[in-house]
Design a protein around this motif. Structure first.
Motif, PDB file in Angstrom:
ATOM      1  N   ASN A  24       0.872  -1.327   0.157  1.00 34.66           N
ATOM      2  CA  ASN A  24      -0.010   0.139  -0.037  1.00 34.66           C
ATOM      3  C   ASN A  24       0.870   1.276   0.090  1.00 34.66           C
ATOM      4  OD1 ASN A  24      -2.712  -1.111  -0.024  1.00 34.66           O
ATOM      5  ND2 ASN A  24      -2.283  -1.750   2.092  1.00 34.66           N
ATOM      6  N   ASP A  25       2.224   1.290  -0.059  1.00 27.47           N
ATOM      7  CA  ASP A  25       3.003   2.327   0.086  1.00 27.47           C
ATOM      8  C   ASP A  25       3.326   2.836  -1.305  1.00 27.47           C
ATOM      9  OD1 ASP A  25       3.359   2.234   2.690  1.00 27.47           O
ATOM     10  OD2 ASP A  25       5.317   1.004   2.853  1.00 27.47           O
ATOM     11  N   GLN A  26       2.178   2.820  -2.183  1.00 25.21           N
ATOM     12  CA  GLN A  26       2.290   3.328  -3.488  1.00 25.21           C
ATOM     13  C   GLN A  26       0.986   3.535  -4.348  1.00 25.21           C
ATOM     14  OE1 GLN A  26       4.007   0.103  -6.001  1.00 25.21           O
ATOM     15  NE2 GLN A  26       3.229  -1.573  -4.649  1.00 25.21           N
ATOM     16  N   GLY A  27       0.980   4.069  -5.502  1.00 28.54           N
ATOM     17  CA  GLY A  27      -0.155   4.160  -6.117  1.00 28.54           C
ATOM     18  C   GLY A  27      -1.369   5.414  -5.860  1.00 28.54           C
ATOM     19  N   ASN A  28      -2.342   5.371  -6.269  1.00 30.36           N
ATOM     20  CA  ASN A  28      -3.305   6.476  -6.129  1.00 30.36           C
ATOM     21  C   ASN A  28      -4.499   6.260  -5.275  1.00 30.36           C
ATOM     22  OD1 ASN A  28      -1.328   7.473  -7.905  1.00 30.36           O
ATOM     23  ND2 ASN A  28      -2.651   7.553  -9.691  1.00 30.36           N
ATOM     24  N   SER A  29      -4.289   5.366  -4.490  1.00 26.68           N
ATOM     25  CA  SER A  29      -5.557   4.872  -3.605  1.00 26.68           C
ATOM     26  C   SER A  29      -5.630   5.982  -2.410  1.00 26.68           C
ATOM     27  CB  SER A  29      -5.274   3.426  -2.908  1.00 26.68           C
ATOM     28  OG  SER A  29      -4.193   3.647  -1.994  1.00 26.68           O
ATOM     29  N   ILE A  61      -6.854   1.779  -9.958  1.00 29.50           N
ATOM     30  CA  ILE A  61      -7.614   2.492  -9.018  1.00 29.50           C
ATOM     31  C   ILE A  61      -8.564   3.468  -9.545  1.00 29.50           C
ATOM     32  CG2 ILE A  61      -7.430   4.321  -7.022  1.00 29.50           C
ATOM     33  CD1 ILE A  61      -6.431   1.558  -6.358  1.00 29.50           C
ATOM     34  N   PRO A  62      -9.772   3.397  -9.405  1.00 23.19           N
ATOM     35  CA  PRO A  62     -10.919   4.054 -10.131  1.00 23.19           C
ATOM     36  C   PRO A  62     -10.493   5.786  -9.709  1.00 23.19           C
ATOM     37  CG  PRO A  62     -11.945   2.423  -9.054  1.00 23.19           C
ATOM     38  CD  PRO A  62     -10.554   2.501  -8.463  1.00 23.19           C
ATOM     39  N   GLN A  63     -10.806   6.627 -10.806  1.00 25.74           N
ATOM     40  CA  GLN A  63     -10.321   7.965 -10.471  1.00 25.74           C
ATOM     41  C   GLN A  63     -11.161   8.723  -9.532  1.00 25.74           C
ATOM     42  OE1 GLN A  63      -7.774  10.680 -12.945  1.00 25.74           O
ATOM     43  NE2 GLN A  63      -9.343  10.009 -14.619  1.00 25.74           N
ATOM     44  N   ASP A  64     -12.333   8.055  -9.350  1.00 24.26           N
ATOM     45  CA  ASP A  64     -13.317   8.802  -8.179  1.00 24.26           C
ATOM     46  C   ASP A  64     -12.796   8.669  -7.092  1.00 24.26           C
ATOM     47  OD1 ASP A  64     -13.756   6.031  -8.626  1.00 24.26           O
ATOM     48  OD2 ASP A  64     -16.000   6.328  -8.414  1.00 24.26           O
ATOM     49  N   GLU A  65     -12.169   7.401  -6.662  1.00 23.34           N
ATOM     50  CA  GLU A  65     -11.560   7.139  -5.194  1.00 23.34           C
ATOM     51  C   GLU A  65     -10.254   8.214  -5.253  1.00 23.34           C
ATOM     52  OE1 GLU A  65      -8.767   3.834  -3.146  1.00 23.34           O
ATOM     53  OE2 GLU A  65     -10.192   3.071  -4.206  1.00 23.34           O
ATOM     54  N   THR A  66      -9.628   8.293  -5.845  1.00 23.86           N
ATOM     55  CA  THR A  66      -8.424   9.338  -5.868  1.00 23.86           C
ATOM     56  C   THR A  66      -8.814  10.761  -5.900  1.00 23.86           C
ATOM     57  OG1 THR A  66      -6.789   8.049  -7.444  1.00 23.86           O
ATOM     58  CG2 THR A  66      -6.514  10.235  -7.209  1.00 23.86           C
ATOM     59  N   LEU A  67      -9.881  11.266  -6.674  1.00 27.81           N
ATOM     60  CA  LEU A  67     -10.348  12.620  -6.530  1.00 27.81           C
ATOM     61  C   LEU A  67     -11.045  12.789  -5.093  1.00 27.81           C
ATOM     62  CD1 LEU A  67     -11.330  13.090 -10.329  1.00 27.81           C
ATOM     63  CD2 LEU A  67      -9.569  14.369  -8.930  1.00 27.81           C
ATOM     64  N   ILE A  82      -5.042  20.920  -6.458  1.00 31.51           N
ATOM     65  CA  ILE A  82      -4.665  19.504  -6.913  1.00 31.51           C
ATOM     66  C   ILE A  82      -4.377  19.331  -8.442  1.00 31.51           C
ATOM     67  CG2 ILE A  82      -5.621  18.341  -5.048  1.00 31.51           C
ATOM     68  CD1 ILE A  82      -7.892  17.664  -7.223  1.00 31.51           C
ATOM     69  N   GLY A  83      -3.346  18.873  -8.666  1.00 34.37           N
ATOM     70  CA  GLY A  83      -2.859  18.510 -10.269  1.00 34.37           C
ATOM     71  C   GLY A  83      -2.913  17.141 -10.595  1.00 34.37           C
ATOM     72  N   CYS A  84      -2.051  16.836 -11.961  1.00 32.54           N
ATOM     73  CA  CYS A  84      -1.886  15.547 -12.058  1.00 32.54           C
ATOM     74  C   CYS A  84      -0.615  15.771 -12.988  1.00 32.54           C
ATOM     75  CB  CYS A  84      -2.887  14.679 -13.096  1.00 32.54           C
ATOM     76  SG  CYS A  84      -3.557  15.697 -14.279  1.00 32.54           S
ATOM     77  N   SER A  85       0.228  14.549 -13.422  1.00 30.69           N
ATOM     78  CA  SER A  85       1.579  14.796 -13.983  1.00 30.69           C
ATOM     79  C   SER A  85       1.603  13.599 -15.174  1.00 30.69           C
ATOM     80  CB  SER A  85       2.627  14.747 -13.246  1.00 30.69           C
ATOM     81  OG  SER A  85       3.999  14.654 -13.675  1.00 30.69           O
ATOM     82  N   THR A  86       1.851  13.697 -16.241  1.00 31.53           N
ATOM     83  CA  THR A  86       2.179  12.684 -17.479  1.00 31.53           C
ATOM     84  C   THR A  86       0.823  11.865 -17.418  1.00 31.53           C
ATOM     85  OG1 THR A  86       4.434  12.850 -16.528  1.00 31.53           O
ATOM     86  CG2 THR A  86       3.770  11.177 -17.976  1.00 31.53           C
ATOM     87  N   TRP A  90      -7.153  11.860 -22.425  1.00 31.36           N
ATOM     88  CA  TRP A  90      -8.198  11.420 -22.246  1.00 31.36           C
ATOM     89  C   TRP A  90      -8.572  11.135 -20.517  1.00 31.36           C
ATOM     90  CZ3 TRP A  90      -9.091   6.755 -19.470  1.00 31.36           C
ATOM     91  CH2 TRP A  90      -8.253   5.744 -19.519  1.00 31.36           C
ATOM     92  N   LEU A  91      -7.661  10.729 -19.866  1.00 33.39           N
ATOM     93  CA  LEU A  91      -7.466  10.606 -18.609  1.00 33.39           C
ATOM     94  C   LEU A  91      -7.729  11.947 -17.874  1.00 33.39           C
ATOM     95  CD1 LEU A  91      -7.259   7.950 -16.705  1.00 33.39           C
ATOM     96  CD2 LEU A  91      -5.047   8.462 -16.406  1.00 33.39           C
ATOM     97  N   VAL A  92      -7.092  13.051 -18.533  1.00 35.65           N
ATOM     98  CA  VAL A  92      -7.443  14.145 -17.636  1.00 35.65           C
ATOM     99  C   VAL A  92      -8.907  14.634 -17.766  1.00 35.65           C
ATOM    100  CG1 VAL A  92      -6.743  16.713 -17.653  1.00 35.65           C
ATOM    101  CG2 VAL A  92      -4.970  14.950 -18.171  1.00 35.65           C
TER     102      VAL A  92
END
Length: 257
Positions: A24-29, A61-67, A82-86, A90-92
């Motif tokens: 769990n020490d990684q990702g966008n959860s 990970i669904p983007q709604d969880e991240t957001l 908040i922002g995103c990178s790379t 379509w994902l933005v």
């Protein structure tokens, strides 16, 4: 560095990559991002982060969880923007739609790779950002040093470069023969125009449509002093046209994504 002048500084950092042994020490959860933000605040000894960016997409990970997690942190006052990178365009766009639908905090920026060797963001991401008022904060404006003349044709990468230190890595894969040839042509052009190659590379990126500010990573004070004058420079139409001859709009000579 922050003590005594926090109000004068716009503080940006990121979360996503692995920072510990646990799965769990990684990702966008939600779990990882909440912990990563708390850890950053503690390390930086501050009560808020001005811009927190999702460093890379996480398709598991669904983007709604991240957001949703980022929105909670914004409402707690721990993040301001908040922002995103790379992220692909379509994902933005999906993220903007999710935020609109559920009333979540909205991305205000995207941080893509962008330089004269890899212009693909001009095809979709830049038009999207201009339409939806997203800041573009490009990384690698000097193309990892290729546009600054760091990789002479026919010579092995120097050991003080990332490609030289890490053969076989993603950094080495970005040093392509077409890119090196373009870098040599670009170096000659810069000198003809009375600029250093690093200055012209950064200036080109800074003055492209849709760009808010490029990110530089000078390793020495000499490199920093070379690039600072670009703040006061403007790209001429002659310079723009000459750069387009090396790699036309939307084209790619080295893969930075």
């Amino acid at each position: 560095a922050l003590r005594g002048q926090r109000e004068r500084i716009f503080l940006a950092t990121k979360g996503h990559f692995k920072i510990g042994p646990d799965i769990n020490d990684q990702g966008n959860s939600r779990r990882h991002l909440v912990q990563a933000v708390e850890d950053s605040l503690r390390r930086l000894q501050t009560d808020r982060i001005d811009l927190y960016q999702i460093h890379r997409p996480n398709f598991e990970i669904p983007q709604d969880e991240t957001l949703s997690a980022l929105t909670d942190l914004v409402r707690q006052g721990k993040l301001l923007y908040i922002g995103c990178s790379t992220h692909p365009a379509w994902l933005v766009m999906e993220a903007l739609a999710i935020s609109e639908r559920y009333g979540y905090a909205r991305y205000v920026s995207e941080q893509p790779p962008y330089n004269l060797l890899d212009r693909r963001i001009e095809n979709e991401l830049i038009p999207l950002a201009q339409r939806y008022n997203l800041a573009i904060l490009p990384w690698a404006p000097l193309a990892q040093g290729v546009l600054a003349g760091r990789y002479p044709p026919g010579q092995a990468a120097a050991q003080d470069t990332r490609a030289g230190r890490l053969p076989g890595s993603i950094y080495a894969q970005r040093i392509t023969p077409p890119g090196i040839a373009a870098g040599e042509q670009f170096t000659r052009l810069a000198r003809e125009l009375g600029k250093t190659p690093g200055q012209l590379a950064l200036l080109w990126c800074k003055d492209q449509p849709g760009v808010t500010c490029p990110i530089i990573g000078p390793r020495t004070l000499e490199q920093l002093n070379d690039l600072l004058p670009v703040l006061e420079m403007s790209l001429t139409e002659q310079e723009r046209a000459a750069c387009d001859q090396i790699n036309p709009p939307g084209g790619v000579l080295a893969n930075f994504h």
